[in-house]
Design a protein around this motif. Sequence first.
Motif, PDB file in Angstrom:
ATOM      1  N   ASP D  12       0.827  -1.209   0.000  1.00  0.00           N
ATOM      2  CA  ASP D  12       0.000   0.000   0.000  1.00  0.00           C
ATOM      3  C   ASP D  12       0.862   1.260   0.000  1.00  0.00           C
ATOM      4  O   ASP D  12       1.976   1.272   0.512  1.00  0.00           O
ATOM      5  N   LYS D  14      -0.013   5.820  -0.228  1.00  0.00           N
ATOM      6  CA  LYS D  14      -1.028   6.853  -0.431  1.00  0.00           C
ATOM      7  C   LYS D  14      -1.212   7.133  -1.915  1.00  0.00           C
ATOM      8  O   LYS D  14      -0.241   7.210  -2.666  1.00  0.00           O
ATOM      9  N   ILE D  17      -5.257   4.364  -5.205  1.00  0.00           N
ATOM     10  CA  ILE D  17      -6.562   4.323  -5.882  1.00  0.00           C
ATOM     11  C   ILE D  17      -6.651   5.460  -6.902  1.00  0.00           C
ATOM     12  O   ILE D  17      -7.077   5.264  -8.041  1.00  0.00           O
ATOM     13  N   ARG D  33     -17.623  -1.144 -11.038  1.00  0.00           N
ATOM     14  CA  ARG D  33     -17.495  -1.354  -9.600  1.00  0.00           C
ATOM     15  C   ARG D  33     -16.032  -1.459  -9.214  1.00  0.00           C
ATOM     16  O   ARG D  33     -15.256  -2.090  -9.916  1.00  0.00           O
ATOM     17  N   ASN D  34     -15.717  -0.881  -8.097  1.00  0.00           N
ATOM     18  CA  ASN D  34     -14.337  -0.884  -7.619  1.00  0.00           C
ATOM     19  C   ASN D  34     -14.338  -1.290  -6.155  1.00  0.00           C
ATOM     20  O   ASN D  34     -15.050  -0.714  -5.355  1.00  0.00           O
ATOM     21  N   GLU D  36     -11.716  -2.429  -2.884  1.00  0.00           N
ATOM     22  CA  GLU D  36     -10.315  -2.576  -2.503  1.00  0.00           C
ATOM     23  C   GLU D  36     -10.197  -2.933  -1.037  1.00  0.00           C
ATOM     24  O   GLU D  36     -11.139  -2.771  -0.260  1.00  0.00           O
ATOM     25  N   TYR D  37      -9.049  -3.433  -0.668  1.00  0.00           N
ATOM     26  CA  TYR D  37      -8.790  -3.809   0.725  1.00  0.00           C
ATOM     27  C   TYR D  37      -7.312  -3.605   1.011  1.00  0.00           C
ATOM     28  O   TYR D  37      -6.460  -3.963   0.189  1.00  0.00           O
ATOM     29  N   VAL D  41      -2.254  -5.188   8.904  1.00  0.00           N
ATOM     30  CA  VAL D  41      -1.039  -5.742   9.505  1.00  0.00           C
ATOM     31  C   VAL D  41       0.105  -5.705   8.502  1.00  0.00           C
ATOM     32  O   VAL D  41       1.161  -5.106   8.744  1.00  0.00           O
ATOM     33  N   LYS D 274      -4.824 -16.816   3.985  1.00  0.00           N
ATOM     34  CA  LYS D 274      -6.229 -16.378   3.983  1.00  0.00           C
ATOM     35  C   LYS D 274      -6.624 -15.929   2.582  1.00  0.00           C
ATOM     36  O   LYS D 274      -5.784 -15.731   1.725  1.00  0.00           O
ATOM     37  N   THR D 275      -7.906 -15.741   2.407  1.00  0.00           N
ATOM     38  CA  THR D 275      -8.358 -15.132   1.160  1.00  0.00           C
ATOM     39  C   THR D 275      -8.997 -13.780   1.441  1.00  0.00           C
ATOM     40  O   THR D 275      -9.593 -13.558   2.494  1.00  0.00           O
ATOM     41  N   VAL D 276      -8.839 -12.897   0.461  1.00  0.00           N
ATOM     42  CA  VAL D 276      -9.533 -11.615   0.444  1.00  0.00           C
ATOM     43  C   VAL D 276     -10.511 -11.711  -0.719  1.00  0.00           C
ATOM     44  O   VAL D 276     -10.105 -12.006  -1.847  1.00  0.00           O
ATOM     45  N   LEU D 277     -11.796 -11.487  -0.436  1.00  0.00           N
ATOM     46  CA  LEU D 277     -12.826 -11.650  -1.480  1.00  0.00           C
ATOM     47  C   LEU D 277     -13.367 -10.278  -1.850  1.00  0.00           C
ATOM     48  O   LEU D 277     -14.049  -9.642  -1.055  1.00  0.00           O
ATOM     49  N   LEU D 278     -13.043  -9.802  -3.051  1.00  0.00           N
ATOM     50  CA  LEU D 278     -13.422  -8.437  -3.438  1.00  0.00           C
ATOM     51  C   LEU D 278     -14.511  -8.447  -4.505  1.00  0.00           C
ATOM     52  O   LEU D 278     -14.869  -9.474  -5.023  1.00  0.00           O
TER      53      LEU D 278
END
Lengths: 278, 278, 278, 278
Positions: D12, D14, D17, D33-34, D36-37, D41, D274-278
């Motif tokens: 990440d 600044k 996006i 559609r957009n 984000e995550y 941590v 883990k999974t991130v589901l967007l």
Amino acid sequence: MERKILRTECPDSKGLIAQITSICFQHQLNIIRNTEYVDPVSGQFYMRTELEGQFDDDRLLSELDFILPAGSERSLHSATKRKRVVILVTKESHCLGDILMKVFDGSLQLDIVAVLGNYNDLAGLAERFSIPFHHICHQQLSRQAHEQAMLELIEHYAPDYLVLAKFMRILTPDFVGRFPERIINIHHSFLPAFIGAKPYQQAFERGVKIIGATAHFVNNELDEGPIIEQMVSRVDHNYSAQDMAKAGRDVEKAALSRALQLIQEDRVFVHGNKTVLL
Amino acid sequence: MERKILRTECPDSKGLIAQITSICFQHQLNIIRNTEYVDPVSGQFYMRTELEGQFDDDRLLSELDFILPAGSERSLHSATKRKRVVILVTKESHCLGDILMKVFDGSLQLDIVAVLGNYNDLAGLAERFSIPFHHICHQQLSRQAHEQAMLELIEHYAPDYLVLAKFMRILTPDFVGRFPERIINIHHSFLPAFIGAKPYQQAFERGVKIIGATAHFVNNELDEGPIIEQMVSRVDHNYSAQDMAKAGRDVEKAALSRALQLIQEDRVFVHGNKTVLL
Amino acid sequence: MERKILRTECPDSKGLIAQITSICFQHQLNIIRNTEYVDPVSGQFYMRTELEGQFDDDRLLSELDFILPAGSERSLHSATKRKRVVILVTKESHCLGDILMKVFDGSLQLDIVAVLGNYNDLAGLAERFSIPFHHICHQQLSRQAHEQAMLELIEHYAPDYLVLAKFMRILTPDFVGRFPERIINIHHSFLPAFIGAKPYQQAFERGVKIIGATAHFVNNELDEGPIIEQMVSRVDHNYSAQDMAKAGRDVEKAALSRALQLIQEDRVFVHGNKTVLL
Amino acid sequence: MERKILRTECPDSKGLIAQITSICFQHQLNIIRNTEYVDPVSGQFYMRTELEGQFDDDRLLSELDFILPAGSERSLHSATKRKRVVILVTKESHCLGDILMKVFDGSLQLDIVAVLGNYNDLAGLAERFSIPFHHICHQQLSRQAHEQAMLELIEHYAPDYLVLAKFMRILTPDFVGRFPERIINIHHSFLPAFIGAKPYQQAFERGVKIIGATAHFVNNELDEGPIIEQMVSRVDHNYSAQDMAKAGRDVEKAALSRALQLIQEDRVFVHGNKTVLL
């Protein structure tokens, strides 16, 4: 050793459970499960008794008749005999497909004796599972003539139940009247919300956060028969009416196949315009 | 006209339902609802009978004893008498608060006779509802001495059940042994996942999509007693371990209060390390 | 370091996300989470941007005004400032009690500035949590006079929102018109099923298998305002209308407190008669 | 007008996006559609952008590369192109049947290129849907030889993903290592509860009140890969281990097909375990 279901329905009185189970005991039948319900308003008594042993059906039933009040209904059903169903469809495949697959994999113990469509679209699907498909086109037929053609075919198969698996035509009172408490429909809304046509479009316009489906017996009030099962699914502002319809398929399938399983297990009693599930 | 619950537990044999309900009938008792279960492996029979009428408890029970096999348990409970509970807490307020509020608004028909905390934090909350709060600090006391102090207090209140509403200390076998099937705990995970400490942290690290809570009887195996109720809630990648803990509060409350309602209604039977809910 | 929520609502055009987030970037603000929605029918654009950093509110908003089309709405809200709510009640305690307890235990970050009842029954409950309770009895007052008395009191507290927590009176268009999108009601049915009075009685008579509750903004169509949240719970033939009402309390509480949390987090946008939850 | 999904994953910083959406804007692409995550941590940034317009893929990606930090991953996927999957099965038909039917009725937009079984039982089912079925028997073959035979066949079909739809053999690290984040398994428990063999038997013995199923990526820790979806279903004391297994089929099917839909829509990002589901 056989397993049978005894269904009893009569006006309530003290001692009914004792009397009925005593007769079962005298027949040396083992009670696997017994469920009963007394409607506090009408005082109607409903009982489902799962029995195991050697059955003398005639003697058992006549002994029950001796103790049961007038106007009682009682019946004995094999727990393993599959109900015969004829499935009526139009063009949408998901409910028919789900039932076919569940029967195929053993989740649902029905005997699908035929599929009857007012369009021909699902012939191939039924045939993949070796189920006879009959196309009785409603076009160029009067409503009476179309229903007459269906009736003749249905009679031939002598089903226990008719299942309307997204059958998109309204049946006449005359047709419905021939199958009291024997026609099961899946309605694509959480009844009584969105009665009638295009429920997903109505749900979309109202901005609901949950959609649903309702499996119910068909009587002569549109979407008003006794409800057997209802299921719901969350939606949000991202869902178009089409997305809701698509998400709705899963609840339609689930509610209908759950209702059919309850029917197969002789658990559904009709009490006025409601069901008692034992 | 009184309403009582008859609970029966014994080895199964043919005719039990008939015999028991016949005795109820001879007592002119009306059966409001009767639910039974026979464990197919052990052959143990469980029955809960909701009765209405004029009760002669002693005669009813002794007539039952006459027909029930050796080793049977049977008991008769008033359907309206509230169970007396002592609630044990530490610092978290949500479970205690939920029970207090549900008793206040009539959703839960318990009699909370006292709250006992190893910290003082929740004294004010209990007092808002006019429930005696006792602070028995575990610091500077041996485990035995602390439990002894708790026991004396509990004895004074003579509760039917102890409820561990986020009580964060492990009880000794000696303490637990004094209250067999009478201590109910809420564990903040979907047991047997995440046994032991910091279940939400464990759930977060594993990346689960659903979290849960488990209300269970306490025995001397940590988090291993008979499960009464479990509830779950969806989470996603946006949830930190703290967010999971916060979302978990709602399922903890719901599972615990549902378990207490089952207890209040005399629906919970213990069968080995499981519960039968009738 | 502060945390704020930027809410934007305007007609959609290409590049909006880029333009808005570029301004945030120029302000050295970190985007914690950004969620947006474009309504495909109306072409309306909604965006919620969670920002962290040092804020120069006036400059940020005026720079946004420069790039946003005419008719846009944009606002900046502290993520930590609690919304001020006045809660209106009648006699039932469960929704008020749930909100009070959730604020007490920190689950809900609202500021309950007052409770206003048309009966006095819940005064004690509010006072247990040190919230001012005002009894404005509707009896012997005209509807106008009663609402006028409420308005004066409400004005005094200058709340952000009014919460109808089982407030059983219908508000006049004049009253409602003073709080556009600022009155939240909990209706005890799964709208649009069972609009109007006695929904649980209606649900009971229809024999539904699922009951629900709906939290919605109040406008001048009875039970027709934009839906914020809906929740459901299974029931069966054993439930009387009273049992349904009792089971319904849990879903009412849950739906209302979830709606309030969405409000507190500035997630609720109104789009015609629907909500967009970002 | 095409529709594509842009997936971005990077550390990440600044303005990310703003920078990414600005490039999309310069390409005259409309953002449908957009989502984000940012992982708080690790500080890893994930974004899924649904775009519509005329695409110059190479230029778009190289412009993104110019602004993205080193170690970034970005990719552009057609929203309409179906993922190619090979399904591995053993004897149980319900998961395969469900996927076949959902692809048939259009609920799932996958391209099932082949079914591969270590038994022959499901050949007929695949063939009903005109999908090639290959029987590669594991008997009389070493584990290596069996996997080698499967690999050769799989290679021939060049699938995007392998789906283990109740494939009851454990794959070697070597096999798994060839398909990183490309093998999806359905495990018949609510992981991490009941890892390993016979989870329904374990669940039955523990007396749980809820059972579940977990769809996850396969890595080299048994039942430990990143979880994509989990679903649950209530059970009670009436359920034998076999009944639980039968009830579990529905959740297995639902969790697996939901996971496949997320995969098809390019919503699944892997973040550590883990999974991130967007």
